[in-house]
Design a protein around this motif. Structure first.
Motif, mmCIF file in Angstrom:
data_model
loop_
_atom_site.group_PDB
_atom_site.id
_atom_site.type_symbol
_atom_site.label_atom_id
_atom_site.label_comp_id
_atom_site.label_asym_id
_atom_site.label_seq_id
_atom_site.Cartn_x
_atom_site.Cartn_y
_atom_site.Cartn_z
ATOM 1 N N ARG A 268 0.766 -1.268 -0.499
ATOM 2 C CA ARG A 268 0.157 -0.268 -0.103
ATOM 3 C C ARG A 268 1.167 1.380 -0.277
ATOM 4 N NH1 ARG A 268 -2.515 -3.075 4.282
ATOM 5 N NH2 ARG A 268 -1.834 -1.747 5.883
ATOM 6 N N SER A 330 -4.815 3.383 -7.146
ATOM 7 C CA SER A 330 -5.741 3.573 -6.165
ATOM 8 C C SER A 330 -6.278 2.526 -5.779
ATOM 9 C CB SER A 330 -6.915 4.326 -6.007
ATOM 10 O OG SER A 330 -5.839 5.919 -5.980
ATOM 11 N N TRP A 334 -6.152 -0.501 -2.973
ATOM 12 C CA TRP A 334 -8.133 -1.387 -2.165
ATOM 13 C C TRP A 334 -7.553 -2.956 -1.649
ATOM 14 C CZ3 TRP A 334 -12.131 -3.517 -5.125
ATOM 15 C CH2 TRP A 334 -13.132 -3.706 -4.366
ATOM 16 N N THR A 339 -8.728 0.282 3.203
ATOM 17 C CA THR A 339 -10.050 0.461 3.167
ATOM 18 C C THR A 339 -10.436 1.141 1.882
ATOM 19 O OG1 THR A 339 -9.911 2.784 4.398
ATOM 20 C CG2 THR A 339 -10.518 0.452 5.497
ATOM 21 N N PRO A 340 -12.152 1.225 1.077
ATOM 22 C CA PRO A 340 -12.142 1.889 0.222
ATOM 23 C C PRO A 340 -12.165 3.589 0.966
ATOM 24 C CG PRO A 340 -13.821 0.619 0.157
ATOM 25 C CD PRO A 340 -12.893 0.259 1.487
ATOM 26 N N ARG A 342 -9.744 5.220 2.702
ATOM 27 C CA ARG A 342 -7.972 5.809 2.060
ATOM 28 C C ARG A 342 -7.891 5.511 0.701
ATOM 29 N NH1 ARG A 342 -4.990 5.717 6.608
ATOM 30 N NH2 ARG A 342 -6.600 4.638 9.504
ATOM 31 N N ALA A 343 -8.237 4.184 0.273
ATOM 32 C CA ALA A 343 -7.679 4.671 -1.638
ATOM 33 C C ALA A 343 -8.161 5.404 -2.238
ATOM 34 C CB ALA A 343 -8.678 3.391 -1.704
#
Length: 388
Positions: A268, A330, A334, A339-340, A342-343
């Motif tokens: 990430r 992004s 994910w 998490t959506p 944070r992405a």
């Protein structure tokens, strides 16, 4: 002057890259190996002639694109219209272009020196050294053909790539490398052939559905956006293509690094860093847009438009260009466990970085690379601290 400033920006990026590699507590030899990796792939064992010829052809295409995206600076710009009236032969003009091209290629020549030093240090045979040395005049010939817009040169360059690949690790390899280098040097020294008169070709028109969709999406702002996209896709086509290829290479490198990390928690962070580097790579297009707008400012000043009307449209155009490169990273973050929210926050942050990089790119022509890198580094650190 424009050539010197462009070369200064290239060397600033090179010094920053060397500094980043040196700060990783790696040895000088390891840094040289990393810096020369694209050239050392040609010498990698375990590949057939087809793969090797394709690798050499890609290197030649990258060198030609490197020269073509700087065609205005290498060619001399408007000053060459005056020198055309002076009693200079085509061979003399080509020699001048070759000298300026060598100056513009100094970062690439440094990569070649690093590859030669690494090959000699590893005990590579004379065939490997001669193969790498033959790439220099061949690349110069490909670059001159790109600058002079001679597409017929693709065939001899492709034939030279096949010969070099076919002779690799054979007893005929050194002789073929020397022959290719000699023929390339002869092609560089001789006067250029006169170009044939260009035949008339109908102008390409975009399909009706494309024009309708662009107007439907942009509404009344379609004409300014079309101007920005026309600058990128026509006047600055080579530079935009080079930036897009560079961004694609960064994405591929990030995916490869995540595979090395076996897709653990570091993947990430790699995706976030890659997004920042992609934004930094694409932000160089702001300068080309600004130069094109300033060149037509005398005309647009007579129109009922606000001063510096193009700023928001340049930002919108670069946002549209950068979104296809930032969004997959992004999505990858994910898929790697982010998490959506944070992405999406990372995507929004780096879209803002792409817009914020317009200021340092245009603030100082001499220090644009340094200022943009500092801003991008601070922005990436803040984004990773908040999102990761």
């Amino acid at each position: 002057m424009s050539t010197a400033r462009l070369l200064l920006r290239r060397w600033q990026a090179l010094v920053l890259l060397v500094g980043v590699l040196g700060s990783a507590n790696a040895s000088v030899f390891s840094n040289m190996d990393t810096f020369a990796r694209p050239l050392l792939l040609v010498l990698a064992p375990g590949h057939d002639a087809g793969w090797r010829s394709a690798c050499i052809a890609l290197l030649m295409a990258a060198c030609a694109l490197w020269a073509h995206m700087q065609r205005g600076q290498i060619g001399g710009g408007g000053f060459m219209a005056f020198t055309a009236s002076l009693p200079f032969t085509p061979r003399q003009r080509r020699r001048v272009d070759l000298m300026v091209l060598l100056l513009a290629d100094t970062p690439l020549l440094l990569m070649m020196l690093a590859a030669l030093a690494t090959t000699v240090a590893r005990g590579g045979g004379p065939g490997h050294v001669l193969l790498l040395a033959a790439l220099v005049p061949l690349a110069l010939a490909a670059q001159l053909a790109a600058l002079e817009r001679r597409p017929a040169a693709i065939l001899p360059v492709a034939a030279a790539c096949l010969l070099l690949a076919a002779g690799f690790a054979t007893r005929f390899g050194p002789a073929l490398s020397v022959s290719v280098a000699v023929l390339a040097c002869i092609a560089l020294r001789r006067a250029p052939w006169p170009r044939a008169a260009a035949s008339w070709r109908p102008r390409f028109a975009a399909p009706a559905w494309w024009r309708f969709s662009l107007h439907g999406v942009a509404g009344r702002h379609a004409p300014p956006l079309r101007i920005c996209f026309a600058i990128l896709l026509r006047e600055r086509r080579d530079e935009a293509l080079a930036k897009a290829l560079g961004a694609g290479a960064l994405i591929a490198a990030a995916l490869g690094l995540c595979a090395v990390f076996e897709h653990d928690a570091r993947a990430r962070a790699v995706a976030l860093v890659a997004q920042g580097l992609v934004a930094l790579q694409l932000s160089g297009l702001f300068r080309g847009l600004q130069m094109a707008h300033l060149a037509g400012a005398a005309y647009t000043a007579a129109l009922p438009l606000p001063r510096r009307w193009w700023r928001r449209f340049d930002l919108a155009a670069l946002f549209c260009v950068g979104l296809p490169f930032l969004a997959p990273l992004s999505l990858f973050a994910w898929l790697e466990g982010a998490t959506p929210g944070r992405a999406l926050a990372g995507l929004v942050s780096y879209a803002g970085l792409l817009c914020a990089l317009r200021a340092p790119q245009l603030a100082s022509e001499r220090h644009a690379v340094v200022l943009s890198t500092i801003l991008a580094g601070c922005w990436m650190a803040a984004t990773i601290a908040c999102v990761y």
